[in-house]
Design a protein around this motif. Structure first.
Motif, short mmCIF file in Angstrom:
data_model
loop_
_atom_site.label_atom_id
_atom_site.label_comp_id
_atom_site.label_asym_id
_atom_site.label_seq_id
_atom_site.Cartn_x
_atom_site.Cartn_y
_atom_site.Cartn_z
N THR A 243 0.81 -1.21 0.00
CA THR A 243 0.00 0.00 0.00
C THR A 243 0.85 1.27 0.00
OG1 THR A 243 -0.15 -0.08 2.42
CG2 THR A 243 -1.93 -1.13 1.17
N GLY A 244 2.15 1.12 0.12
CA GLY A 244 3.02 2.29 0.11
C GLY A 244 4.48 1.91 0.19
N ILE A 245 5.35 2.81 -0.29
CA ILE A 245 6.79 2.59 -0.28
C ILE A 245 7.46 3.93 0.02
CG2 ILE A 245 8.82 1.81 -1.58
CD1 ILE A 245 6.83 0.34 -3.45
N SER A 246 8.45 3.93 0.89
CA SER A 246 9.17 5.17 1.19
C SER A 246 10.54 4.85 1.76
CB SER A 246 8.39 6.03 2.19
OG SER A 246 8.39 5.43 3.47
N THR A 247 11.36 5.87 1.92
CA THR A 247 12.58 5.72 2.69
C THR A 247 12.32 6.27 4.08
OG1 THR A 247 13.45 7.86 1.92
CG2 THR A 247 14.10 5.88 0.69
N GLU A 248 12.84 5.59 5.08
CA GLU A 248 12.66 6.01 6.47
C GLU A 248 14.01 6.04 7.16
OE1 GLU A 248 9.98 7.14 7.66
OE2 GLU A 248 8.50 6.47 6.18
N PRO A 249 14.19 6.94 8.12
CA PRO A 249 15.49 7.05 8.79
C PRO A 249 15.80 5.87 9.68
CG PRO A 249 13.87 8.43 9.90
CD PRO A 249 13.20 7.91 8.64
N ASN B 276 12.39 0.81 13.40
CA ASN B 276 10.95 1.02 13.51
C ASN B 276 10.71 2.51 13.41
OD1 ASN B 276 8.21 0.54 13.89
ND2 ASN B 276 8.52 -0.88 15.56
N ASP B 277 9.45 2.93 13.48
CA ASP B 277 9.15 4.35 13.42
C ASP B 277 9.45 5.02 14.76
OD1 ASP B 277 6.41 4.63 15.04
OD2 ASP B 277 6.29 2.83 13.82
N PHE B 278 9.56 6.34 14.73
CA PHE B 278 9.95 7.11 15.93
C PHE B 278 8.99 6.88 17.08
CE2 PHE B 278 9.29 10.97 18.46
CZ PHE B 278 10.55 11.13 19.01
N GLU B 279 7.69 6.96 16.83
CA GLU B 279 6.69 6.84 17.89
C GLU B 279 6.80 5.49 18.61
OE1 GLU B 279 1.83 7.12 18.55
OE2 GLU B 279 2.68 7.16 16.54
N ILE C 10 17.18 11.38 27.40
CA ILE C 10 16.89 10.52 26.25
C ILE C 10 17.58 11.12 25.03
CG2 ILE C 10 15.10 9.76 24.64
CD1 ILE C 10 13.24 9.36 26.96
N GLN C 11 18.33 10.27 24.34
CA GLN C 11 19.06 10.70 23.15
C GLN C 11 18.43 10.07 21.91
OE1 GLN C 11 23.12 9.10 22.15
NE2 GLN C 11 23.70 11.23 22.43
N VAL C 12 18.18 10.91 20.91
CA VAL C 12 17.59 10.45 19.66
C VAL C 12 18.54 10.80 18.51
CG1 VAL C 12 15.64 10.61 18.06
CG2 VAL C 12 15.26 10.84 20.54
N VAL C 13 18.93 9.80 17.74
CA VAL C 13 19.75 10.02 16.55
C VAL C 13 18.97 9.48 15.36
CG1 VAL C 13 21.93 9.56 15.38
CG2 VAL C 13 21.88 9.80 17.87
N MET C 14 18.74 10.34 14.35
CA MET C 14 17.96 9.94 13.18
C MET C 14 18.78 10.19 11.92
SD MET C 14 14.21 11.42 14.38
CE MET C 14 13.28 10.37 13.25
N GLY D 114 10.36 15.57 10.25
CA GLY D 114 10.86 15.45 11.61
C GLY D 114 9.87 14.71 12.50
N PRO D 115 10.32 14.28 13.68
CA PRO D 115 9.47 13.52 14.59
C PRO D 115 8.47 14.41 15.32
CG PRO D 115 11.57 13.92 15.62
CD PRO D 115 11.67 14.48 14.23
N ASN D 116 7.49 13.77 15.92
CA ASN D 116 6.47 14.49 16.68
C ASN D 116 6.37 13.92 18.09
OD1 ASN D 116 3.93 16.15 17.01
ND2 ASN D 116 3.08 14.10 17.32
N LEU D 117 6.33 14.81 19.08
CA LEU D 117 6.10 14.42 20.46
C LEU D 117 4.64 14.73 20.79
CD1 LEU D 117 9.27 15.83 22.27
CD2 LEU D 117 8.78 13.43 21.76
#
Length: 215
Positions: A75-81, A138-141, A169-173, A184-187
């Motif tokens: 149903t979809g294709i993309s590049t993800e970090p 996996n996805d950020f959330e 908390i450290q996030v590297v994307m 960008g990610p969402n909190l």
């Protein structure tokens, strides 16, 4: 849905390129292969929605296929970090062993002040520990929620580390710079509440790499 069926769907798409984004991507990059099939680093399932993470040759981001298992189709294709989310606590005063004493959670990585870094060129200027419950893509959330859920199991220990050491908390994307727009990610509200309850800040580090799309 079996891994074999997932591989068949992806193999067929890579051959026929029915999705325009597949053709665009294959012009500039190649998925990593394993035994004549694409290598799959993770299959994330949410109800009937499947996200298949495929590593890209010489890059840190992923080619991701989204599959509806009920419809048996992509149903979809993309590049993800590639996303690394961890709890990190460092101290120039406390030792590795002393930092570990503050929590009963499993430590993923640790070091002492003065230890040589993996690069072999420099040494650590402080001792530290890292808690990262799941290193699979996996996805950020999903990754953030999983880490927060783990940290909640020892709220007192994490709060102590945030006060006695530099705990956060450290996030590297690592994004694909395909068209110059990375998003960008969402909190969400619950994320912010949880971080506040744990007494934690969150630090973001964004990197981009890869080739631009040709069209």
């Amino acid at each position: 849905m079996t891994i074999e069926r997932i591989q068949d769907l992806i193999k067929f798409e890579l051959k026929t390129m029915e999705w325009g984004v597949t053709e665009q991507f294959m012009e500039i990059h190649s998925p990593v292969l394993f035994q004549n099939s694409v290598q799959i680093d993770n299959v994330a399932v949410t109800q009937n929605k499947i996200s298949v993470f495929i590593p890209v040759e010489n890059e840190r981001f992923y080619l991701v296929f989204y599959i509806d298992s009920d419809k048996d189709q992509i149903t979809g294709i993309s590049t993800e970090p590639a996303i690394e989310i961890c709890f990190k606590a460092t101290s120039a005063v406390l030792s590795e062993a002393e930092l570990k004493q503050y929590t009963h959670l499993e430590i993923s990585e640790s070091w002492n002040k003065g230890d040589i870094k993996q690069s072999g060129k420099t040494s650590y200027t402080s001792s530290g520990i890292i808690i990262e419950p799941n290193k699979k893509p996996n996805d950020f959330e999903s990754k953030l929620n999983e880490l927060i859920s783990e940290l909640k199991k020892d709220k007192g220990g994490i709060e102590a580390l945030s006060k006695k050491a530099d705990g956060y908390i450290q996030v590297v994307m690592n994004y694909h710079n395909g068209n110059g727009m990375i998003g960008g990610p969402n909190l969400n509200e619950m994320n912010i509440k949880d971080l506040n309850d744990l007494g934690l800040s969150i630090d973001f580090n964004f990197n981009v790499s890869g080739n631009l799309y040709r069209s």
